[in-house]
Design a protein around this motif. Structure first.
Motif, mmCIF file in Angstrom:
data_model
loop_
_atom_site.group_PDB
_atom_site.id
_atom_site.type_symbol
_atom_site.label_atom_id
_atom_site.label_comp_id
_atom_site.label_asym_id
_atom_site.label_seq_id
_atom_site.Cartn_x
_atom_site.Cartn_y
_atom_site.Cartn_z
ATOM 1 N N ALA A 232 0.945 -1.197 -0.051
ATOM 2 C CA ALA A 232 -0.139 -0.019 -0.028
ATOM 3 C C ALA A 232 0.909 1.182 0.001
ATOM 4 C CB ALA A 232 -1.007 0.061 1.175
ATOM 5 N N ARG B 128 2.030 1.329 -3.786
ATOM 6 C CA ARG B 128 1.160 1.792 -4.684
ATOM 7 C C ARG B 128 0.590 3.221 -4.395
ATOM 8 N NH1 ARG B 128 -0.249 -1.877 -8.414
ATOM 9 N NH2 ARG B 128 -2.018 -0.427 -9.028
ATOM 10 N N SER B 129 0.551 3.719 -3.143
ATOM 11 C CA SER B 129 0.074 5.110 -2.977
ATOM 12 C C SER B 129 1.135 6.115 -3.295
ATOM 13 C CB SER B 129 -0.315 5.161 -1.460
ATOM 14 O OG SER B 129 0.775 5.237 -0.769
ATOM 15 N N GLN C 83 3.249 6.974 -1.370
ATOM 16 C CA GLN C 83 3.806 7.395 -0.099
ATOM 17 C C GLN C 83 5.195 7.382 0.259
ATOM 18 O OE1 GLN C 83 0.605 6.407 2.968
ATOM 19 N NE2 GLN C 83 2.216 6.806 4.761
ATOM 20 N N ARG D 75 -2.616 0.144 9.464
ATOM 21 C CA ARG D 75 -3.064 -0.843 8.581
ATOM 22 C C ARG D 75 -2.886 -2.261 9.105
ATOM 23 N NH1 ARG D 75 -4.161 -0.696 2.820
ATOM 24 N NH2 ARG D 75 -4.625 1.571 3.200
ATOM 25 N N GLU E 111 -11.643 5.405 -4.692
ATOM 26 C CA GLU E 111 -10.022 5.136 -4.860
ATOM 27 C C GLU E 111 -9.408 4.476 -3.719
ATOM 28 O OE1 GLU E 111 -6.704 4.895 -7.060
ATOM 29 O OE2 GLU E 111 -8.712 5.592 -7.729
ATOM 30 N N ASP E 112 -9.640 4.946 -2.387
ATOM 31 C CA ASP E 112 -9.031 4.106 -1.395
ATOM 32 C C ASP E 112 -9.429 2.717 -1.411
ATOM 33 O OD1 ASP E 112 -8.021 6.508 -0.766
ATOM 34 O OD2 ASP E 112 -8.990 7.087 1.095
ATOM 35 N N LEU F 131 -7.369 1.042 -3.894
ATOM 36 C CA LEU F 131 -5.918 0.896 -3.389
ATOM 37 C C LEU F 131 -5.666 -0.267 -2.402
ATOM 38 C CD1 LEU F 131 -2.935 1.640 -3.010
ATOM 39 C CD2 LEU F 131 -3.686 3.559 -1.094
ATOM 40 N N ARG F 132 -6.778 -0.239 -1.465
ATOM 41 C CA ARG F 132 -6.656 -1.456 -0.555
ATOM 42 C C ARG F 132 -6.775 -2.778 -1.143
ATOM 43 N NH1 ARG F 132 -7.362 -2.289 4.918
ATOM 44 N NH2 ARG F 132 -7.778 0.130 5.362
ATOM 45 N N SER G 147 -3.531 -3.491 -2.847
ATOM 46 C CA SER G 147 -2.411 -3.744 -1.968
ATOM 47 C C SER G 147 -2.162 -5.028 -1.671
ATOM 48 C CB SER G 147 -2.417 -2.525 -0.781
ATOM 49 O OG SER G 147 -3.331 -3.325 -0.034
#
Length: 355
Positions: free
Chosen positions: A73, A76-77, A79, A115, A213-214, A217-218, A221
């Motif tokens: 995650a 892919r984000s 971050q 997470r 979108e969130d 992403l989850r 991930s």
């Protein structure tokens, strides 16, 4: 933390590493192996993992997959660019990879601690390759339109199985689709029968919205970072679900099941189905769910049939069992087996099954 407890957790990571290797993800296997060998309690993240109070195994809290999904995650984000630099398609040695993971544990501590509390959520589209022949069998045996009720449906990607294109050995099914499924097929061809779906619904404790979108992403991930084909297939299925407006209901599986089974469905076959989901229910709700389904089955008639289609682990080493129960007879047969990710299907069929 207890040293014995930490050793048990390390061993659970090694077991998960072997499973990931068997399922074609050497990169995720490396992460699990490195964590088993090198993780310490010096960081808050390491201490949380090595002191994990629950069942760390894949059939319990899936702790190793929580860690792998949390790290993915971050990648892919966008971050954590430094972590992204050691992820596929880049190739680095173990020391470089683990150094980057340790740095991420410190740098992204708050995100990782939060997470890790969440159970992995997967919605493996290829499992529909094991479902389709089951639905064809149900349609052939009952000759009625189908009502679909999926338990643990996540983002609903296996709730739209009839919108995909399939190649099962020499058997093709479905219209042109952005998602094409062609598992390694072994055994006779599935029956050819017309399928009409009059209603579909699914539930999940934490459903994912294909359009959000969130949530996307989850879902991404928890797909292993070196399996681009799975990522691409899931992206295409999410687009299809978004376009159709498909939504999964947020509900406890047993409460939802009770409501779904209350209403008689004359002229229909109501199909309760689930893929690698039932095993995660605690013993008491699982027993209650079995009783609810059995009770509904006892009320089924030739005019209002009930079916249960399952793809679930059964402790055997060769994948998961495809089980079909039909009421009013209540007979259950193992009609095939399939890989947990739907890479292969060993089909037996209703007639070939020994029951």
């Amino acid at each position: 933390m207890s040293e014995n407890r930490a050793n048990l957790i390390r061993e659970s990571f090694r077991r998960q590493a072997r499973a990931c290797a068997d399922l074609g993800s050497p990169f995720t296997a490396r992460i699990c192996t490195l964590a088993a060998e090198r993780l310490t309690g010096e960081s808050s993240v390491g201490a949380m993992i090595l002191g994990w109070p629950g069942n760390p195994d894949g059939t319990g809290d899936a702790l190793a997959l929580r860690l792998a999904g949390t790290l993915h995650a971050l990648v892919r984000s966008g971050q954590d660019p430094a972590l992204s630099a050691v992820y596929p398609p880049q190739a680095v040695d173990d020391d470089t990879l683990w150094t980057a993971i340790e740095a991420a544990m410190r740098r992204d501590e708050a995100f990782m601690l939060e997470r890790l509390k969440s159970a992995p959520q997967t919605n493996e589209v290829r499992r529909s390759s094991a479902l389709l022949p089951g639905f064809l069998t149900i349609a052939a045996l009952t000759g009625k339109p189908l009502i679909l009720s999926e338990i643990g449906a996540s983002a609903g990607l296996n709730l739209q199985w009839d919108r995909y294109r399939y190649q099962l050995g020499d058997f093709r099914w479905g219209q042109a689709s952005a998602v094409e499924l062609a598992p390694r097929w072994e055994g006779p061809l599935p029956p050819q029968a017309p399928i009409e779906i009059t209603e579909r619904a699914g539930c999940d404790l934490n459903p994912l919205d294909p359009a959000f979108e969130d949530d996307r992403l989850r879902l991404f991930s928890y797909i292993w970072a070196d399996q681009q084909d799975r990522l691409d297939r899931t992206a295409a299925a999410l687009e299809m679900a978004t376009e159709s407006g498909l939504k999964v209901e947020k509900a406890d599986a047993i409460d939802w099941l009770r409501k779904r089974l209350t209403t008689p469905r004359p002229g229909m076959t109501h199909v309760i189905y689930h893929t690698i989901a039932w095993q995660y229910l605690p013993p008491a709700p699982k027993a209650e769910g079995e009783a609810l389904i059995a009770d509904a089955g006892s009320r089924a008639t030739e005019a209002a049939r009930l079916a249960r289609l399952q793809l679930e682990a059964d402790g055997k080493p060769d994948g998961a069992a495809i089980l079909l129960t039909l009421w009013p007879s209540g007979e259950t047969r193992e009609i095939g087996r399939a890989d947990f990710h739907g890479r292969w299907v060993k089909w037996v069929g209703w007639e070939g099954s020994t029951g």
